[in-house]
Structure formats: C-alpha cells, structure tokens
Design an enzyme around this catalytic site. Structure first.
Site, PDB file in Angstrom:
ATOM      1  N   ASP A   1       5.776   5.946  -5.932  1.00  0.00           N
ATOM      2  CA  ASP A   1       6.878   5.162  -6.504  1.00  0.00           C
ATOM      3  C   ASP A   1       7.819   4.586  -5.444  1.00  0.00           C
ATOM      4  OD1 ASP A   1       5.865   6.032  -9.018  1.00  0.00           O
ATOM      5  OD2 ASP A   1       6.955   7.903  -8.775  1.00  0.00           O
TER       6      ASP A   1
ATOM      7  N   HIS B   1       1.291   0.435 -10.821  1.00  0.00           N
ATOM      8  CA  HIS B   1       1.835  -0.529  -9.885  1.00  0.00           C
ATOM      9  C   HIS B   1       2.507  -1.667 -10.631  1.00  0.00           C
ATOM     10  CE1 HIS B   1      -0.960   0.912  -6.431  1.00  0.00           C
ATOM     11  NE2 HIS B   1      -0.074   1.790  -6.786  1.00  0.00           N
TER      12      HIS B   1
ATOM     13  N   THR C   1       0.016  13.694 -14.733  1.00  0.00           N
ATOM     14  CA  THR C   1       0.167  12.537 -15.613  1.00  0.00           C
ATOM     15  C   THR C   1      -0.687  12.686 -16.878  1.00  0.00           C
ATOM     16  OG1 THR C   1      -1.618  11.364 -14.462  1.00  0.00           O
ATOM     17  CG2 THR C   1       0.621  10.994 -13.670  1.00  0.00           C
TER      18      THR C   1
ATOM     19  N   GLN D   1      -0.187   6.822  -5.187  1.00  0.00           N
ATOM     20  CA  GLN D   1       0.613   8.029  -4.927  1.00  0.00           C
ATOM     21  C   GLN D   1       1.203   7.931  -3.510  1.00  0.00           C
ATOM     22  OE1 GLN D   1      -2.860   8.802  -6.334  1.00  0.00           O
ATOM     23  NE2 GLN D   1      -1.807   8.177  -8.177  1.00  0.00           N
TER      24      GLN D   1
ATOM     25  N   THR E   1       3.956   7.428 -17.164  1.00  0.00           N
ATOM     26  CA  THR E   1       4.309   8.479 -18.116  1.00  0.00           C
ATOM     27  C   THR E   1       5.631   8.217 -18.831  1.00  0.00           C
ATOM     28  OG1 THR E   1       5.421   9.620 -16.318  1.00  0.00           O
ATOM     29  CG2 THR E   1       3.137  10.252 -16.752  1.00  0.00           C
TER      30      THR E   1
ATOM     31  N   ARG F   1       8.360   9.232 -17.833  1.00  0.00           N
ATOM     32  CA  ARG F   1       9.253  10.358 -17.555  1.00  0.00           C
ATOM     33  C   ARG F   1      10.375   9.951 -16.603  1.00  0.00           C
ATOM     34  NH1 ARG F   1       4.955  14.583 -15.239  1.00  0.00           N
ATOM     35  NH2 ARG F   1       4.434  12.671 -14.127  1.00  0.00           N
TER      36      ARG F   1
END
Ligand code: IMP
Ligand code: MG
Length: 345
Positions: free
Chosen positions: A15, A45, A128, A177, A255, A257
């Site tokens: 991220d 992405h 995930t 990642q 996700t 989140r």
C-alpha cells in the site's frame, strides 16, 4: 538480448502507491511488457488514468496502456476473479484478451483454497481471505492446478504465454505487497506467502544482470492492513495516527479494512533500501502529512517531531544520503496521480 528490466518494489508493508508509479513510468517511458512476479488477488492496485480511478488485483496495470502484460509463474491466479477482472476491463474499454498472458506454470487458486483461508487463516492472521497461503502450499506440494491445463478449459487458451520476451525489450515489473510482507524477510506468520523482493522477479525469465533500475516506493508514514504485533490494534485509538489514516483514505483496496497507521520507520526503510537494491526512491503521500500538519518519524528507535514538511524532508534526505548509495535519487510526491518530473530524467 533484452534491453533491460526496471522493477517497482514496495519498501514497507504494501500500500505504498506502487500502482501510481507503474502507470506513470509506463506512460513516460513506454515498456514492451509490464509483468507481475508474485502474489495474486490479495493485491490491489489503484491507478488514475485521465482523472478516472481504476483498480486491478491480478492483472498488471500495463493493461491500461495497451502494453503486453505477463503474470509470472511465482503468482497465484483465481480464475473466477480473473474472469471478473477481464469483464471489468473490457467494459472500461481496455483489451485484456489481446494483451494479457499468463505463464503456463502459474498456479490456480481453487474455491477450496479460498474456503480454507477464510475458515482457518483470515481471523487469526488477518489474511485477505483470497486463498493465497493454501494455494502456495499446494504449489510447493506440486499438486496445484496450472494455467497451462486450466486456461484452455476456460476458453482462455490464448492467454497461455509462450515464455518468450521479444528481443531488445524493455520490461517493467510490478511488485505486489512489500518488503516486510515477504516470506523470507518479514516476520512469519505475519507475512504473505510469496517472495516480494526484486530478485524474485527473475522467475519471469531474465537474469539479475538484466535489472536496470529498482524504483523503491515508500510512503511518508507506515500502514498495515492485517494482523501484526508490530502494529497493535491500539494504534487505531491514537488521534494523530487516526487523522493521517482518514486523510490518506487508508482502507484496504481488496478487503476494505481500516489500515493501522504509524509514523515512518526510517530504520526499517534504510534496511529495505539496502537489501532490495533500490536505485531510485520515491516517497508518496507527502500531501497527506501536509494536510494534517503532523510531521514525525522514528529514527534509531526514537520518535522525532518536525516543525514542517520541508524540515522532515530535509532530515530524510540527509540520512539517506549518508546511509545509502542513493545519492540524490530521492523523490517526494504530493499528488495521487503524478510523480515529480525529475524521476524520469
Ligand atoms: P495473504 O497474502 O492474503 O495471505 O495475507 C497475509 C498478510 O499480508 C495479511 O496481513 C494481509 O493483510 C497482508 N497483505 C496481503 N496482500 C496485501 C496487499 O496487497 N497490501 C497490503 N497488505 C497485504
Ligand atoms: Mg495495494
């Protein structure tokens, strides 16, 4: 036989804004291929093309510029999500049937892999839930379904790659990642299951000698989506970190989140720069700190506050000039869409 390979790599916990760097690079430098070497639908992405926001998970973001895209043998592909992504791209006017190729030995994620991940790993590890670990486990057991057998059965046989890069190609590799989610360098079990570092990109079919530049992508603060003792849940209660997260829209692309936010760990970043072989360093999201008016980082394990964004940048530039071989190849971006011009010189 190749002209060279550039690699975009995340220097933190994912991220960092790699998608933006890949799409900007491909627009300005024009590559013959944009490739993924690790991960699968766990990645997300986000790119902006002409002011419009697009998301991909498995398909390299070169697809937005009609560049040949390759998914490598070290990736895992969920065929159901692949079909959804193909449809999404077609509806948006792009041409995945023409430009996307998948290595014959790429492992396919099964519904059972997803089920196992959701049932046994997602809660405990904060994965995930995409079936990543179970699929890589089956790959290691050499019993996973492979693209070469699976894709033709889905009438996607034309997407099986012949494993040849055209002569004299320029290749751009898009990491997924990041450094501290790598299965070797991270802190298992709080990692993903793939090799996220640039060296692993060679699995696509070139030598480390072909690598020209490694664009290491960092953020002006750290975030973590998923469980990790390094990022305790209590971080979510800190007003300053919370403000940075809200301003930076720090929610998982895959996700949804809320990501845990912490101040930049410069010690970890220096290590990541060193072992990844980063030759150009890009810091994203300076605009977020500017909006919040919060300027802090950890160096030699101490939290250091700064009066301004410029003061923080000067400190970082100084430490990096001293502690790495990067020299002046350090760039700060304050725009979600664009990189500073100097990156391309
Ligand atoms: P998995 O890759 O789904 O097994 O998840 C393992 C860990 O990596 C979890 O903590 C995830 O939150 C994290 N993770 C996986 N993919 C990404 C990503 O693309 N960005 C950020 N974190 C990720
Ligand atoms: Mg992402």
């Amino acid at each position: 036989m190749l002209n060279g390979v550039d690699i975009v790599f995340g220097l933190a916990w994912g991220d960092e804004g790699k998608g933006k760097v890949v799409s900007e690079l491909n627009r300005k430098k024009t590559y013959d291929y944009v490739c993924r070497w690790n991960g699968g639908p766990n990645a997300g992405h986000t790119v902006y093309i002409d002011g419009k926001k697009y998301k991909t998970h498995q398909i390299p973001s070169g697809i937005f510029q009609n560049t040949n895209c390759i998914i490598g043998p070290g990736c895992v592909v969920d065929p159901i999500k692949l079909l959804q992504e193909i449809t999404y791209l077609e509806n948006a006017g792009f041409n995945p049937h023409k430009y996307l190729k998948i290595h014959p030995n790429t492992s396919m994620i099964t519904p059972q892999n997803v089920e196992y991940d959701k049932m046994y790993l997602q809660k405990e590890l904060g994965t995930t839930g995409c079936g990543i670990a179970p699929c890589y486990a089956e790959r290691a057991m050499r019993k996973s379904a492979l693209a070469k057998n699976f894709l033709p059965a889905m009438e996607l046989g034309h997407m099986v790659w012949d494993c040849n890069f055209k002569k004299r190609s320029w290749i751009l590799c898009e990491g997924a990642q990041g450094m501290w989610l790598d299965i070797n360098y991270g802190n298992p079990p709080w990692t993903t299951s793939s090799e996220t570092l640039p060296y692993a990109a060679c699995s696509l079919g070139f030598s480390h000698n072909d690598i020209a530049d490694v664009y290491g992508v960092a953020k002006m603060y750290d975030t973590r989506s998923g469980n990790d003792p390094r990022f305790p849940e209590s971080l979510l209660e800190c007003p300053e970190r919370g403000m940075i997260g809200a301003t930076g829209n720090e929610y998982g692309t895959t996700t949804g989140r809320k990501r845990k936010v912490d101040f930049l760990d410069l010690d970890a970043l220096l290590r990541a720069i060193e072992v990844s072989g980063t030759t150009k360093l890009i810091f994203n999201k300076g605009d977020v700190l500017e909006k919040c008016g919060i300027f802090k980082l950890y160096y030699e394990k101490e939290l250091i506050p700064f009066k301004s964004y410029d003061e923080m940048k000067d400190f970082i530039t100084g430490i990096i000039a001293n502690g790495t071989m990067l020299g002046d190849q350090v760039f700060f971006s304050e725009s979600p869409e664009h990189l500073p011009m100097e990156v391309f010189i």
